[in-house]
Design a protein around this motif. Structure first.
Motif, PDB file in Angstrom:
ATOM      1  N   VAL A   1     -41.263  51.939  48.358  1.00  0.00           N
ATOM      2  CA  VAL A   1     -40.348  53.071  48.156  1.00  0.00           C
ATOM      3  C   VAL A   1     -40.313  53.947  49.420  1.00  0.00           C
ATOM      4  O   VAL A   1     -39.253  54.446  49.810  1.00  0.00           O
TER       5      VAL A   1
ATOM      6  N   GLU B   1     -40.700  52.925  52.437  1.00  0.00           N
ATOM      7  CA  GLU B   1     -39.876  52.203  53.405  1.00  0.00           C
ATOM      8  C   GLU B   1     -38.388  52.374  53.094  1.00  0.00           C
ATOM      9  O   GLU B   1     -37.563  52.560  54.004  1.00  0.00           O
ATOM     10  N   GLN B   2     -38.061  52.323  51.807  1.00  0.00           N
ATOM     11  CA  GLN B   2     -36.661  52.515  51.411  1.00  0.00           C
ATOM     12  C   GLN B   2     -36.195  53.928  51.741  1.00  0.00           C
ATOM     13  O   GLN B   2     -35.052  54.145  52.155  1.00  0.00           O
TER      14      GLN B   2
ATOM     15  N   SER C   1     -35.599  54.124  55.431  1.00  0.00           N
ATOM     16  CA  SER C   1     -34.384  53.358  55.750  1.00  0.00           C
ATOM     17  C   SER C   1     -33.123  54.144  55.364  1.00  0.00           C
ATOM     18  O   SER C   1     -32.125  54.163  56.102  1.00  0.00           O
ATOM     19  N   THR C   2     -33.188  54.798  54.207  1.00  0.00           N
ATOM     20  CA  THR C   2     -32.032  55.580  53.735  1.00  0.00           C
ATOM     21  C   THR C   2     -31.788  56.792  54.639  1.00  0.00           C
ATOM     22  O   THR C   2     -30.630  57.153  54.924  1.00  0.00           O
TER      23      THR C   2
ATOM     24  N   LYS D   1     -29.863  59.388  46.724  1.00  0.00           N
ATOM     25  CA  LYS D   1     -30.916  58.358  46.783  1.00  0.00           C
ATOM     26  C   LYS D   1     -32.190  58.926  47.398  1.00  0.00           C
ATOM     27  O   LYS D   1     -33.301  58.681  46.902  1.00  0.00           O
TER      28      LYS D   1
ATOM     29  N   PHE E   1     -35.777  59.068  45.601  1.00  0.00           N
ATOM     30  CA  PHE E   1     -36.975  58.426  46.179  1.00  0.00           C
ATOM     31  C   PHE E   1     -38.100  59.446  46.357  1.00  0.00           C
ATOM     32  O   PHE E   1     -39.261  59.186  46.017  1.00  0.00           O
TER      33      PHE E   1
END
Length: 443
Positions: free
Chosen positions: A20, A22-23, A26-27, A48, A52
């Motif tokens: 999560v 990492e996401q 990235s976002t 998002k 997160f």
């Protein structure tokens, strides 16, 4: 996280959390690179990110709450599973949000260390019917901490971390050996016996080569080694008398050869069967003088230990006396550690007598020090144990010698090796003054 119930002992506890994170990153990058005109996409990306972040915060709060209520590893369990065994190498992973993870990183590898008192207390605790579970400090010698500062590594060894900060411990399943409390004779671990045939070899020429190489590498020699260097050189390389090191150490102010240098020169001549009858007589006189000087040291040490005169000691302990007489001829002063030390650390005949007469079972005598602890090694292995102790303590030894101060380690801070704690005393000139174990395990 994602409505999944997390438990602090789950084997994949932080895997989803890392994913999560990492996401999230990235976002955030995607948002930074998004065109300002794409309002709808920006709105979705921000939602998002908020989601997160909320999931990560919820996860962290959940783990923090669980760790306040319980912990996975106590100091008693760590000692029982790993610490009581010799050189048990382990990999530790800390809980992600713990103080230890923030300070030392998520993972460290190495060995748990204990003071004498800590080890004894844990041994006593494990012998109880009901063993406590303590969230206590764990001192650690890290072998994979290149990214940590010297100060942080020192903190790991001297202060340590809370056992409750540990999430997971990995270790090999090799058979574990416990030496603490072991009775009887011991062997030095990881010893490999190599057969060597010295016939046809000149040991003095080999020594001379080693001395010269040490000097070439920037090392130093102790006084007795300089005497050997001079004596051996004068025989094997007579032209060496022009070298400064020979001129400054082999002769006195009047140009006469120093007695100890002459002794070393004569022993080489006799070994090589290159001598005159007068030289044999001269060597015999020098050898007798050396023996007489050493017998005086024996007499002084025996008086300190037993308050007996040498003649009385010879009558009561003829075998030990015979061994001591033999040592007056064969013992050689020796630099035990020299390449990594501020000064060569060595032992001489006084060191030998002090250590062996008081703490070697084969030379054990009754007297003032009859209750002293004995080494659990053969006489030949005591020297190796001393050398190992010096090598393991070389950093603090160097700190003291660099300030021209004595080095001592004893009591609760004694060195631990192969099941025993050792006291060591080194004088400011590098000479070993005392060395002995602190325990006498009984059946």
């Amino acid at each position: 996280m994602f409505e999944y119930k997390n438990k602090i002992n789950d084997s994949m506890l932080y895997l989803l959390n890392d994913m999560v994170e990492e996401q999230l990153e990235s976002t955030k990058k995607e948002l930074d690179n998004c065109s300002k005109s794409d309002i709808e996409k920006i709105k979705v990306l921000k939602l998002k990110i908020l989601w997160f972040e909320a999931q990560l915060e919820k996860f962290k709060d959940d783990i923090d709450k669980q760790l306040k209520e319980k912990f996975q590893f106590s100091i008693e369990e760590l000692y029982s599973m790993y610490g009581q065994y010799e050189e048990k190498y382990i990999n530790i992973e800390f809980h992600k949000f713990s103080d230890s993870a923030k300070k030392f990183g998520r993972k460290i590898s190495g060995f748990i260390e204990y003071t004498k008192e800590e080890r004894e207390n844990l041994e006593q605790e494990l012998s109880k019917k009901e063993v406590s579970r303590t969230n206590g400090k764990v001192k650690f010698k890290c072998t994979s901490c290149d990214d940590l500062s010297e100060e942080t590594r020192k903190e790991l060894r001297e202060t340590g971390f809370l056992s409750g900060d540990i999430y997971e411990v990995l270790a090999s399943n090799f058979p574990a050996k416990k030496s603490f409390g072991q009775t009887g004779r011991k062997e030095i671990p990881n010893t490999i016996e190599v057969e060597f045939d010295p016939s046809g070899m000149d040991p003095y020429k080999a020594q001379l080569s080693l001395f010269n190489q040490r000097l070439k590498d920037g090392g130093k020699l102790i006084d007795s080694e300089i005497e050997k260097l001079c004596g051996f050189s004068l025989y094997y390389k007579p032209e060496a008398n022009k070298l400064d090191i020979i001129k400054n150490n082999a002769f006195d102010q009047d140009g006469n050869k120093i007695e100890n240098v002459r002794f070393q020169e004569l022993r080489v001549k006799i070994f090589n069967e290159d001598f005159t009858q007068e030289e044999v007589l001269e060597f015999s006189e020098l050898l007798t003088q050396r023996k007489s000087n050493r017998i005086e040291l024996i007499q002084a040490e025996i008086k300190r230990s037993t308050n007996k005169k040498l003649e009385k000691f010879e009558q009561e302990y003829p075998e030990i006396y015979g061994e001591l007489l033999n040592s007056t001829l064969h013992f050689e002063d020796e630099a035990l550690v020299y390449y990594d030390s501020v000064k060569p650390i060595y032992w001489d005949y006084r060191s030998y007598l002090h250590i062996y007469l008081r703490h070697c079972e084969e030379l054990e005598i009754e007297g003032h020090f009859e209750q002293k602890t004995n080494f659990q090694y053969s006489p030949k292995d005591i020297r190796r144990t001393l050398k190992i102790a010096i090598e393991r303590l070389i950093d603090p030894i160097n700190e003291r010698l660099a300030e021209n101060k004595e080095f001592r380690v004893y009591g609760n801070k004694a060195l631990y090796f192969n099941g025993n704690h050792y006291s060591l005393h080194i004088l400011n000139d590098g000479r070993v003054a005392a060395f002995h174990p602190l325990e006498n395990p009984e059946e």
